[in-house]
Design a protein around this motif. Structure first.
Motif, short mmCIF file in Angstrom:
data_model
loop_
_atom_site.label_atom_id
_atom_site.label_comp_id
_atom_site.label_asym_id
_atom_site.label_seq_id
_atom_site.Cartn_x
_atom_site.Cartn_y
_atom_site.Cartn_z
N ASP A 146 -1.65 10.14 -8.91
CA ASP A 146 -1.78 9.38 -10.27
C ASP A 146 -0.52 9.05 -10.64
O ASP A 146 -0.71 8.15 -11.55
CB ASP A 146 -2.52 10.53 -10.92
CG ASP A 146 -3.86 11.03 -10.59
OD1 ASP A 146 -4.39 10.22 -9.58
OD2 ASP A 146 -4.28 12.20 -10.82
N VAL A 189 1.30 6.81 -9.86
CA VAL A 189 1.30 5.23 -9.50
C VAL A 189 0.84 4.51 -10.76
O VAL A 189 1.41 3.14 -11.05
CB VAL A 189 0.47 4.79 -8.20
CG1 VAL A 189 -0.91 4.79 -8.31
CG2 VAL A 189 0.92 3.32 -7.92
N LEU A 190 -0.06 4.99 -11.46
CA LEU A 190 -0.63 4.31 -12.74
C LEU A 190 0.41 4.15 -13.62
O LEU A 190 0.32 3.24 -14.58
CB LEU A 190 -1.69 4.98 -13.11
CG LEU A 190 -3.13 5.27 -12.16
CD1 LEU A 190 -4.01 5.86 -12.87
CD2 LEU A 190 -3.44 3.85 -11.83
N GLU A 249 -5.62 -1.72 -6.46
CA GLU A 249 -6.86 -0.71 -5.87
C GLU A 249 -6.24 0.68 -5.80
O GLU A 249 -4.98 0.69 -5.62
CB GLU A 249 -7.11 -1.21 -4.46
CG GLU A 249 -7.96 -0.42 -3.63
CD GLU A 249 -8.10 -0.71 -2.19
OE1 GLU A 249 -7.98 -0.06 -1.27
OE2 GLU A 249 -8.39 -1.74 -1.76
N VAL A 250 -7.10 1.38 -6.22
CA VAL A 250 -6.77 2.82 -5.82
C VAL A 250 -7.89 3.77 -5.49
O VAL A 250 -9.08 3.57 -5.75
CB VAL A 250 -6.50 3.73 -7.45
CG1 VAL A 250 -6.17 5.15 -7.20
CG2 VAL A 250 -5.28 3.05 -8.16
N GLU A 251 -7.62 4.30 -4.33
CA GLU A 251 -8.68 4.98 -3.35
C GLU A 251 -8.16 6.26 -2.95
O GLU A 251 -7.42 6.19 -1.85
CB GLU A 251 -9.17 4.12 -2.47
CG GLU A 251 -10.21 4.90 -1.55
CD GLU A 251 -10.94 3.76 -0.52
OE1 GLU A 251 -11.71 4.26 0.15
OE2 GLU A 251 -10.71 2.66 -0.49
N SER A 269 -4.30 6.78 -1.78
CA SER A 269 -3.51 5.62 -1.18
C SER A 269 -3.85 4.79 -2.47
O SER A 269 -4.84 4.85 -3.46
CB SER A 269 -3.85 4.92 -0.10
OG SER A 269 -5.19 4.35 -0.36
N ALA A 270 -2.98 3.62 -2.77
CA ALA A 270 -3.02 3.00 -3.92
C ALA A 270 -2.35 1.37 -3.29
O ALA A 270 -1.52 1.36 -2.46
CB ALA A 270 -2.49 3.27 -5.00
N THR A 305 -1.92 -2.66 -10.64
CA THR A 305 -2.41 -1.79 -9.89
C THR A 305 -3.80 -2.59 -9.16
O THR A 305 -4.81 -2.72 -10.04
CB THR A 305 -2.88 -0.38 -10.35
OG1 THR A 305 -1.90 0.04 -10.80
CG2 THR A 305 -3.67 0.60 -9.04
N ILE A 316 -0.57 -2.03 -4.88
CA ILE A 316 0.05 -2.40 -6.10
C ILE A 316 0.75 -3.82 -5.64
O ILE A 316 0.75 -4.04 -4.72
CB ILE A 316 1.36 -1.57 -6.79
CG1 ILE A 316 2.21 -1.36 -5.44
CG2 ILE A 316 0.76 -0.26 -7.00
CD1 ILE A 316 3.63 -0.86 -6.10
N ARG A 319 0.84 -1.31 -0.10
CA ARG A 319 -0.11 0.17 0.06
C ARG A 319 0.81 1.28 -0.02
O ARG A 319 1.77 1.41 0.81
CB ARG A 319 -0.93 0.05 1.28
CG ARG A 319 -1.79 1.40 1.25
CD ARG A 319 -2.85 1.45 2.47
NE ARG A 319 -3.96 0.35 2.41
CZ ARG A 319 -5.01 0.76 1.42
NH1 ARG A 319 -5.02 1.80 0.85
NH2 ARG A 319 -6.00 -0.38 1.54
#
Length: 296
Positions: free
Chosen positions: A235, A237-238, A246-248, A251-252, A244, A254, A227
């Motif tokens: 963004d 992280v994408l 979860e993205v919320e 936080s994300a 990936t 991977i 996490r």
């Protein structure tokens, strides 16, 4: 033949309070299962039903194929239990109590070696010949654990066994449970409201709330999930070459590729994520517990 435990559609009420609501689960083999839930969730009631201390209003419990309600002696023959805070006759010593428990469980009188084994495991060897009336709460808990283990039962039922222990005692207890799991010595059913305790010593978790089974899942030890928390939307992280999950918000989660550790990821990619605040191995047990018990 490996041990088995089955709880089928058990309901138990105390007046208008539903302590267990159509509760079912089953366990096979030498594994360790956590019953995780807040105080008052129904964990102790479930353990009392399993061990025949109270009778359910409906439903049935069977152990190794024997019904606890209909054939209690055979069902509980190979079960050791520590349910609620243990109390003992104050005029008896720990050795006398363990000798009695051993004889009842095994039908034999050669208890000396087995008493020393469980005493050493639980740290009560120096206190074996002291009357339990002088025991502290922590020492009573240790003796209760020794009593549950004596005679090497196939199934051990433990109701918040670390309650009353100091940090060193809690660490010793967790190592005892881990050892039983590693060596396949017994099936252990452990109730707790401590998430880290369930995570550290158990293979599977049942989350209980208001007498109902809310989750039944293996405890994940997947260190490839990480996490990431960012100071902004994160963004970036994408653009990383990872799955990936979860993205919320900020936080994300991977998934790292095989062989990459969290430290390896940070050393290689933290410079490309200037707004990264923190990174940690992801374990959603705590998140699931909070969502379930808070009614989300």
């Amino acid at each position: 033949m490996s041990p088995s435990l089955e709880v089928r559609k058990v309901t138990k009420k105390f007046g208008k309070i539903v302590a267990l609501d159509d509760f079912s689960f089953s366990v096979e083999g030498y594994t360790t299962v956590a019953l995780l839930g807040p105080n008052g969730a129904g964990k102790t009631t479930l353990m009392k039903v399993i061990t025949g201390m109270i009778h359910p209003d409906s439903g049935e419990v069977s152990i190794n194929g024997f019904s606890v309600g209909q054939d209690r002696r055979k069902a509980l023959r190979t079960v050791g239990a520590l349910v609620e805070q243990p109390e003992f006759y104050t005029y008896l010593t720990a050795r006398e109590i363990l000798d009695f428990d051993y004889k009842i469980r095994t039908g034999r009188s050669d208890s000396r070696e087995e008493i020393m084994r469980v005493a050493e495991l639980t740290g009560i060897t120096p206190y074996l010949d002291r009357k339990t009336g002088g025991y502290s709460r922590g020492m009573k808990q240790r003796l209760g654990l020794a009593s549950a283990m004596i005679g090497r039962p196939e199934i051990i039922i433990l109701d918040e066994p670390s309650f009353g222990l100091d940090p060193a005692g809690m660490r010793e207890f967790r190592e005892i449970i881990r050892k039983m799991g590693r060596d396949k010595e017994a099936m252990v059913i452990l109730s707790t409201h401590l998430i880290y305790e369930a995570r550290e010593v158990c293979d599977r978790v049942l989350i209980i709330d208001h007498g109902r089974k809310m989750l039944d899942a293996p405890i994940r030890s997947d260190t490839s999930l990480v996490r990431l928390t960012f100071s902004s939307q994160g963004d970036g992280v994408l653009a990383l070459p990872f799955e990936t999950v979860e993205v919320e918000g900020r936080s994300a989660v991977i998934r790292l590729p095989p062989g990459m550790t969290l430290n390896g990821f940070l050393s290689q990619y933290s410079s490309t994520l200037p707004d990264l605040v923190s990174a940690e191995v992801y374990d959603d047990l705590e998140g699931q517990y909070v969502r379930i018990t808070s009614g989300e």
